[in-house]
Design a protein around this motif. Sequence first.
Motif, PDB file in Angstrom:
ATOM      1  N   VAL A 232       0.832  -1.202   0.000  1.00  0.00           N
ATOM      2  CA  VAL A 232       0.000   0.000   0.000  1.00  0.00           C
ATOM      3  C   VAL A 232       0.869   1.256   0.000  1.00  0.00           C
ATOM      4  O   VAL A 232       0.572   2.236  -0.695  1.00  0.00           O
ATOM      5  CB  VAL A 232      -0.956  -0.001   1.213  1.00  0.00           C
ATOM      6  CG1 VAL A 232      -1.700   1.323   1.314  1.00  0.00           C
ATOM      7  CG2 VAL A 232      -1.961  -1.147   1.103  1.00  0.00           C
ATOM      8  N   VAL A 235       2.181   2.130  -3.365  1.00  0.00           N
ATOM      9  CA  VAL A 235       1.137   2.742  -4.203  1.00  0.00           C
ATOM     10  C   VAL A 235       0.854   4.170  -3.752  1.00  0.00           C
ATOM     11  O   VAL A 235       0.811   5.100  -4.562  1.00  0.00           O
ATOM     12  CB  VAL A 235      -0.157   1.896  -4.140  1.00  0.00           C
ATOM     13  CG1 VAL A 235      -1.297   2.629  -4.845  1.00  0.00           C
ATOM     14  CG2 VAL A 235       0.079   0.536  -4.773  1.00  0.00           C
ATOM     15  N   GLU A 236       0.675   4.371  -2.460  1.00  0.00           N
ATOM     16  CA  GLU A 236       0.230   5.675  -1.970  1.00  0.00           C
ATOM     17  C   GLU A 236       1.233   6.784  -2.281  1.00  0.00           C
ATOM     18  O   GLU A 236       0.853   7.917  -2.586  1.00  0.00           O
ATOM     19  CB  GLU A 236      -0.024   5.606  -0.468  1.00  0.00           C
ATOM     20  CG  GLU A 236      -0.674   6.860   0.091  1.00  0.00           C
ATOM     21  CD  GLU A 236      -1.065   6.710   1.540  1.00  0.00           C
ATOM     22  OE1 GLU A 236      -1.898   7.513   2.010  1.00  0.00           O
ATOM     23  OE2 GLU A 236      -0.561   5.789   2.214  1.00  0.00           O
ATOM     24  N   SER A 292      -7.600  -0.740   2.069  1.00  0.00           N
ATOM     25  CA  SER A 292      -6.346  -0.748   1.322  1.00  0.00           C
ATOM     26  C   SER A 292      -6.597  -0.936  -0.166  1.00  0.00           C
ATOM     27  O   SER A 292      -5.960  -0.285  -1.010  1.00  0.00           O
ATOM     28  CB  SER A 292      -5.439  -1.869   1.848  1.00  0.00           C
ATOM     29  OG  SER A 292      -5.102  -1.648   3.203  1.00  0.00           O
ATOM     30  N   LEU A 293      -7.525  -1.819  -0.507  1.00  0.00           N
ATOM     31  CA  LEU A 293      -7.850  -2.032  -1.909  1.00  0.00           C
ATOM     32  C   LEU A 293      -8.443  -0.771  -2.533  1.00  0.00           C
ATOM     33  O   LEU A 293      -8.066  -0.366  -3.644  1.00  0.00           O
ATOM     34  CB  LEU A 293      -8.842  -3.198  -2.040  1.00  0.00           C
ATOM     35  CG  LEU A 293      -9.354  -3.496  -3.454  1.00  0.00           C
ATOM     36  CD1 LEU A 293      -8.208  -3.879  -4.373  1.00  0.00           C
ATOM     37  CD2 LEU A 293     -10.402  -4.600  -3.420  1.00  0.00           C
ATOM     38  N   CYS A 296      -5.777   1.878  -3.216  1.00  0.00           N
ATOM     39  CA  CYS A 296      -4.951   1.587  -4.393  1.00  0.00           C
ATOM     40  C   CYS A 296      -5.742   1.761  -5.688  1.00  0.00           C
ATOM     41  O   CYS A 296      -5.196   2.244  -6.694  1.00  0.00           O
ATOM     42  CB  CYS A 296      -4.393   0.174  -4.300  1.00  0.00           C
ATOM     43  SG  CYS A 296      -3.243  -0.070  -2.924  1.00  0.00           S
ATOM     44  N   TRP A 318      -9.257   7.432  -3.487  1.00  0.00           N
ATOM     45  CA  TRP A 318      -8.023   7.217  -2.717  1.00  0.00           C
ATOM     46  C   TRP A 318      -8.195   7.691  -1.273  1.00  0.00           C
ATOM     47  O   TRP A 318      -7.806   6.998  -0.325  1.00  0.00           O
ATOM     48  CB  TRP A 318      -6.887   7.929  -3.435  1.00  0.00           C
ATOM     49  CG  TRP A 318      -5.761   8.459  -2.585  1.00  0.00           C
ATOM     50  CD1 TRP A 318      -5.122   7.820  -1.562  1.00  0.00           C
ATOM     51  CD2 TRP A 318      -5.141   9.748  -2.701  1.00  0.00           C
ATOM     52  NE1 TRP A 318      -4.136   8.637  -1.035  1.00  0.00           N
ATOM     53  CE2 TRP A 318      -4.124   9.816  -1.720  1.00  0.00           C
ATOM     54  CE3 TRP A 318      -5.327  10.842  -3.543  1.00  0.00           C
ATOM     55  CZ2 TRP A 318      -3.310  10.946  -1.552  1.00  0.00           C
ATOM     56  CZ3 TRP A 318      -4.511  11.951  -3.385  1.00  0.00           C
ATOM     57  CH2 TRP A 318      -3.530  11.995  -2.399  1.00  0.00           C
ATOM     58  N   GLY A 321     -10.383   5.323   0.778  1.00  0.00           N
ATOM     59  CA  GLY A 321      -9.627   4.149   1.198  1.00  0.00           C
ATOM     60  C   GLY A 321      -8.697   4.455   2.348  1.00  0.00           C
ATOM     61  O   GLY A 321      -8.548   3.651   3.281  1.00  0.00           O
ATOM     62  N   CYS A 379      -0.356  -0.104  -9.645  1.00  0.00           N
ATOM     63  CA  CYS A 379      -1.077   0.295  -8.440  1.00  0.00           C
ATOM     64  C   CYS A 379      -2.301  -0.581  -8.214  1.00  0.00           C
ATOM     65  O   CYS A 379      -2.581  -1.005  -7.083  1.00  0.00           O
ATOM     66  CB  CYS A 379      -1.482   1.762  -8.533  1.00  0.00           C
ATOM     67  SG  CYS A 379      -0.096   2.915  -8.448  1.00  0.00           S
ATOM     68  N   GLY A 383      -2.744  -3.282  -5.199  1.00  0.00           N
ATOM     69  CA  GLY A 383      -3.897  -3.165  -4.326  1.00  0.00           C
ATOM     70  C   GLY A 383      -4.555  -4.507  -4.082  1.00  0.00           C
ATOM     71  O   GLY A 383      -4.938  -4.830  -2.939  1.00  0.00           O
TER      72      GLY A 383
END
Length: 418
Positions: A232, A235-236, A292-293, A296, A318, A321, A379, A383
């Motif tokens: 995560v 991605v973030e 988290s999903l 992402c 985003w 999440g 990403c 995720g």
Amino acid sequence: MAETKPAGVLRTLRELPGEVVVLLVGIAINRMGSFVPIFLVLFLTREADYPAARAGMALTAFGLGAIPGVLAGGAITDRVGARASIAGSMTVYGLLVAAVPLLAGESMWLLLVVIACAGATGQLYRPAATAMLAELTPADRLVMASAAMRLGLNTGATLGPLLGASLAQVSYTLVFFVNAAAALLVAAAVLWRLPVMPRGKSDGSAAASKGGYLPALRDRRYVLVVAGTFLVAVVEIQYQTVLPLEVAARGHSDYVFTSLVALNALVVILGELPLTRVLQVLPMRLTMALGSLVLCVGVALFGLPAGLWILVVGTLVWTLGEIVSAPPVSAYPALIAPPELRGRYIGLMATSQSIGYAVGPAIGAALFEFHDAAVWSMCAALGVGAALCIGLGVREPDKTPADADEAAARDGEEVVRP
């Protein structure tokens, strides 16, 4: 009869112990006063007359120092206690930050060492602060208290650069001195108001001093959760790395990028506590994995070939999440760790996130240069992987130790309870 309905936002905040309030306010003040990463390069190039390349090395040293700092913070918390860890790290950090402008113009290597040590000590307090919050807060209020801590962090992160910019108009040296003063103020408040925890609770007992991080790493389900949070983080961090490149590639100004970042911060500040109050009744496996999903997926939406509106939608998804997943992720290590290993469980989680934030920019930028759509596809894929890791790894923290041991045995794990 035990109360089953979760407390609301105002009641939770109102009923927090005074020590927790001191801790949360101290964290917010420290975050608001942390100007070094933002103004370090400007100070070194404009006031200290360093070349841009050397100034960049200094910022890299500060960032690299943060990773071992968090990792060491977890072990130190279990050995000497949360109170001493927070006060010690803030004191040393404050002194090192104050030394930076005084050492400018001296040996570059000495300056790099001081800056790297400042980066390490500036992050060393994080596991201790989370452990102390868990010790002082009832378990059924910890997710909400973690959301309150994040509110302080996000508010400080929003106001801090504005305050720092105002100080920089007077002097960049003043920026460092105020940063140091904020850290020393937090250290003094911690020593004044926060208690020394009893033995067996992050107190430096003999059992806690053995094995380093190995006992935490033997908890294979927890390692799965840690791996998920690492994915995560990779991605973030793309919102800082690749999103501005994507915005520019679409012909938009930097104002669009900064507005998207501001939108994220605003929604988190206004919405996280109220939404957490509703979501805290759900299983942590669900909120952590699903959040988290969604986070992402929201970042992945930035790659869709559509107008400006898709950037706004991606930011909102985003942000949703982040709001759903971040408070339970923050609280989870303290809720499921054996008390004598709490600092290391927290440190392991925080270190995985720090490494993800460190390596994510290089991965994202390389993929964007290869093909702009590749990074956004990554990403989405990460995720899914993160949600699977977290969903398989999370153990509901309301189990008794015996229940947790029994569940771990069914999963074929080695249960480590020193």
